[in-house]
Design an enzyme around this catalytic site. Structure first.
Site, mmCIF file in Angstrom:
data_model
loop_
_atom_site.group_PDB
_atom_site.id
_atom_site.type_symbol
_atom_site.label_atom_id
_atom_site.label_comp_id
_atom_site.label_asym_id
_atom_site.label_seq_id
_atom_site.Cartn_x
_atom_site.Cartn_y
_atom_site.Cartn_z
ATOM 1 N N LYS A 102 1.108 -1.194 0.073
ATOM 2 C CA LYS A 102 -0.011 -0.574 0.067
ATOM 3 C C LYS A 102 0.965 1.061 0.188
ATOM 4 C CE LYS A 102 -1.599 1.721 4.132
ATOM 5 N NZ LYS A 102 -1.819 2.562 4.443
ATOM 6 N N ASN A 103 1.994 1.199 0.864
ATOM 7 C CA ASN A 103 2.342 2.615 1.260
ATOM 8 C C ASN A 103 3.675 2.664 -0.325
ATOM 9 O OD1 ASN A 103 0.931 3.032 2.989
ATOM 10 N ND2 ASN A 103 2.572 3.025 5.006
ATOM 11 N N ASP A 149 -4.845 7.826 9.719
ATOM 12 C CA ASP A 149 -4.704 7.336 11.000
ATOM 13 C C ASP A 149 -4.583 8.576 11.821
ATOM 14 O OD1 ASP A 149 -5.817 4.998 9.598
ATOM 15 O OD2 ASP A 149 -3.121 3.628 10.000
ATOM 16 N N VAL A 164 8.143 6.081 17.390
ATOM 17 C CA VAL A 164 7.477 7.073 16.158
ATOM 18 C C VAL A 164 6.302 8.232 15.741
ATOM 19 C CG1 VAL A 164 6.784 6.401 13.625
ATOM 20 C CG2 VAL A 164 8.406 5.110 14.670
HETATM 21 N N1 EPU Z 1 6.349 14.008 11.482
HETATM 22 C C1 EPU Z 1 6.879 15.987 10.922
HETATM 23 N N2 EPU Z 1 6.730 16.800 10.288
HETATM 24 C C2 EPU Z 1 6.299 16.287 9.091
HETATM 25 C C3 EPU Z 1 6.530 14.731 8.810
HETATM 26 C C4 EPU Z 1 6.426 14.240 9.697
HETATM 27 O O1 EPU Z 1 6.723 15.981 12.370
HETATM 28 O O2 EPU Z 1 6.270 17.430 8.231
HETATM 29 C C5 EPU Z 1 6.725 13.480 12.303
HETATM 30 C C6 EPU Z 1 5.126 12.342 11.964
HETATM 31 O O3 EPU Z 1 4.678 13.163 13.121
HETATM 32 C C7 EPU Z 1 5.532 11.160 12.605
HETATM 33 C C8 EPU Z 1 6.983 10.774 12.265
HETATM 34 O O4 EPU Z 1 7.207 12.521 11.579
HETATM 35 O O5 EPU Z 1 5.956 12.077 14.112
HETATM 36 C C9 EPU Z 1 7.692 10.080 11.396
HETATM 37 O O6 EPU Z 1 5.829 10.028 10.595
HETATM 38 P P1 EPU Z 1 6.355 9.831 8.511
HETATM 39 O O7 EPU Z 1 6.463 10.926 7.817
HETATM 40 O O8 EPU Z 1 7.656 8.904 8.100
HETATM 41 O O9 EPU Z 1 5.031 9.127 8.488
HETATM 42 P P2 EPU Z 1 3.897 9.136 7.210
HETATM 43 O O10 EPU Z 1 4.800 9.111 6.489
HETATM 44 O O11 EPU Z 1 2.984 10.166 7.638
HETATM 45 C C10 EPU Z 1 4.390 6.235 6.106
HETATM 46 C C11 EPU Z 1 3.182 5.298 6.858
HETATM 47 C C12 EPU Z 1 2.279 4.945 8.268
HETATM 48 C C13 EPU Z 1 4.088 4.885 8.263
HETATM 49 C C14 EPU Z 1 4.574 5.907 8.336
HETATM 50 C C15 EPU Z 1 6.281 5.460 9.395
HETATM 51 C C16 EPU Z 1 1.910 5.809 3.909
HETATM 52 C C17 EPU Z 1 1.303 6.919 3.687
HETATM 53 N N3 EPU Z 1 2.432 6.028 5.787
HETATM 54 O O12 EPU Z 1 3.001 8.024 7.591
HETATM 55 O O13 EPU Z 1 1.902 3.907 7.576
HETATM 56 O O14 EPU Z 1 3.180 4.077 9.820
HETATM 57 O O15 EPU Z 1 5.241 5.854 7.727
HETATM 58 O O16 EPU Z 1 6.596 4.399 8.818
HETATM 59 O O17 EPU Z 1 2.550 6.116 4.209
HETATM 60 C C18 EPU Z 1 -0.098 2.893 7.704
HETATM 61 O O18 EPU Z 1 0.659 2.481 6.363
HETATM 62 O O19 EPU Z 1 -0.931 2.119 8.435
HETATM 63 C C19 EPU Z 1 0.580 4.291 7.810
HETATM 64 C C20 EPU Z 1 0.379 4.696 8.959
#
Ligand code: EPU
Length: 433
Positions: free
Chosen positions: A21-22, A114, A325
């Site tokens: 998915k991701n 989420d 995280v």
């Molecule tokens: N963060 C910030 N500022 C930003 C971006 C992120 O503070 O501009 C913080 C977040 O709040 C968090 C941390 O950095 O505390 C990590 O966030 P990240 O950006 O890595 O997460 P994401 O890209 O929003 C993706 C996956 C998640 C997965 C995380 C960690 C997708 C669509 N989502 O989220 O997957 O848990 O990386 O690997 O790719 C899921 O599939 O259920 C899911 C939630």
């Protein structure tokens, strides 16, 4: 729409992973960088790719899906003003770079996804601004323009964010000059996106020290790419096998993507054999308590702690999970406790990983006392990973569970009920009238 699950049956057999998915959703956005056709094989037919399909179609993509092959072509940008979508996920912010390149303008609604903490996008916006985007935040959307186009820059990410790394890479592929991303995410899904972008003509170098360098090119072309298997699904099914004391072969699972999980699982008494086209998971000995801490890749992934918690409810002793995280990813503990688990959520850091949440009042550690026998209960899915946790718990519990809100689960797991029935699970989808 609910699932009705009658637990306690031993599960055996093989289950094949869907495409990740991701990775898939980001690759759909990457297709917007070219007017040519992009074909994605091993494409997961799930809610999140449907939401992203709605987004791309609004922008101007023609999408056809035949089985597990999706073809996307965006000869012209019909609109760079993305109205709100029928459902929301985290993906729209990633279209900012492609839209600024192709239309010079982008209007993007606020994100969904989420509820696992505040999930800001400040890293994304700061980096795009440094690349020449002018971005304002209106009441329900981001409005961006790039009067002089996007240009390369040096970005240091305060945390190796998956989404921000991908966003900057997508924008940088066609920006003028070189973009250096320091402290970049290096999750396998990010690497798979790089493989696809490189095949489209992008110039991307990955150094071992979390530095990704993108040299902009004027144009990208079409591609045919096979999406990597979903390692979050792999862990979900592995946890099911071990919690259930069954034996499940997870076809297409790659041990390389799962090292931290395999290590924690074996410490807890789980077993696995890498066999042919996948990995067979089972219980090797009586389960015992372990301590895990979630981290960025190659650490124990945050999306794995929820299904693993069900395994730990069956382990003797006191296990701990330190979530480093996301601030607030233990809401499911209340649900497992309603089934007979003994989980206590605390705000202190339970472990040695240096954590951004230390000293703050975030409920980001869990103590799990086991073993506890679980019984069926009425449950409501909160988010994707807690939803699969409900399903695993219900499958090992005595009696019937009714799990409501399974649309959330369909966002990330393709035909999960059908696939689990093939392993012997008593799971029925009740279509709402
Ligand atoms: N963060 C910030 N500022 C930003 C971006 C992120 O503070 O501009 C913080 C977040 O709040 C968090 C941390 O950095 O505390 C990590 O966030 P990240 O950006 O890595 O997460 P994401 O890209 O929003 C993706 C996956 C998640 C997965 C995380 C960690 C997708 C669509 N989502 O989220 O997957 O848990 O990386 O690997 O790719 C899921 O599939 O259920 C899911 C939630």
């Amino acid at each position: 729409m609910p699932f009705i699950i009658n637990g306690g049956k031993k599960l055996e057999g093989a289950i094949r992973l869907s495409g990740a998915k991701n990775a898939a959703t980001k690759m759909m956005v990457a297709s917007l960088l070219t007017a040519e056709e992009v074909t994605l094989e091993n494409f997961p037919n799930i809610g999140d790719t449907h939401i992203t399909g709605e987004l791309c179609t609004m922008i101007g993509s023609n999408i056809t899906i035949a089985g597990n092959t999706a073809t996307l072509a965006t000869p012209d940008i019909k609109t760079a003003r993305v109205a709100s979508l029928s459902r929301r996920n985290r993906i729209p912010i990633l279209t900012m770079g492609p839209l600024l390149h192709r239309a010079g303008y982008a209007e993007i609604p606020f994100l969904g996804g989420d509820q696992i903490g505040p999930r800001p996008v400040n890293f994304h916006l700061d980096a795009l601004r440094a690349m020449g985007a002018e971005i304002t935040v209106k009441e329900d959307r981001y409005v961006a323009s790039a009067p002089n186009g996007l240009h390369g820059t040096e970005v240091y990410l305060p945390y190796p964010s998956v989404g921000a790394t991908e966003n900057i890479m997508l924008a940088a592929t066609r920006a003028k000059g070189k973009t250096v991303i320091r402290n970049a995410a290096k999750e396998p899904e990010v690497m798979d996106l790089i493989v696809m972008l490189t095949a489209m003509g992008a110039d991307i170098q990955v150094a071992p020290n979390r530095v990704i360098t993108v040299s902009g090119v004027p144009k990208l072309h079409g591609v045919r790419h096979t999406i990597m298997p979903d390692r979050n699904e792999a862990v979900s099914f592995a946890c099911l096998a071990v919690a259930n004391n069954g034996r499940i072969k997870v076809q297409d699972a790659h041990p390389d993507h799962l090292k931290a999980f395999l290590s924690a699982l074996t410490k807890a008494g789980g077993g696995y054999n890498v066999e042919g086209d996948g990995i067979v998971f089972f219980r090797r000995e009586p389960l015992k308590a372990v301590a895990v801490e979630t981290e960025t890749y190659p650490g124990f992934m945050t999306d794995w702690q929820q299904p693993f918690a069900v395994v730990l409810t069956q382990a003797s002793g006191i296990s701990t999970i330190h979530e480093t995280v996301f601030q607030d990813r233990f809401a499911y503990a209340v649900d497992l406790n309603s089934m007979g688990a003994d989980i206590r959520i605390v705000t202190k850091c339970m472990g040695s990983v240096s954590c951004r949440f230390r000293g703050e009042e975030h409920p980001h550690s869990a103590e799990i006392v086991g073993p506890t026998s679980l019984h069926g209960a009425p449950l409501k899915v909160r988010d994707l990973r807690s939803g699969i946790t409900h399903v695993i718990a219900a499958l090992i519990a005595e009696g019937e569970s009714v799990i409501d809100g399974i649309e959330e689960l369909d966002r990330g797991y393709e035909k999960i009920d059908e696939r689990l029935r093939a392993l012997g699970a008593a799971i029925t989808r009740v279509e709402s009238s």
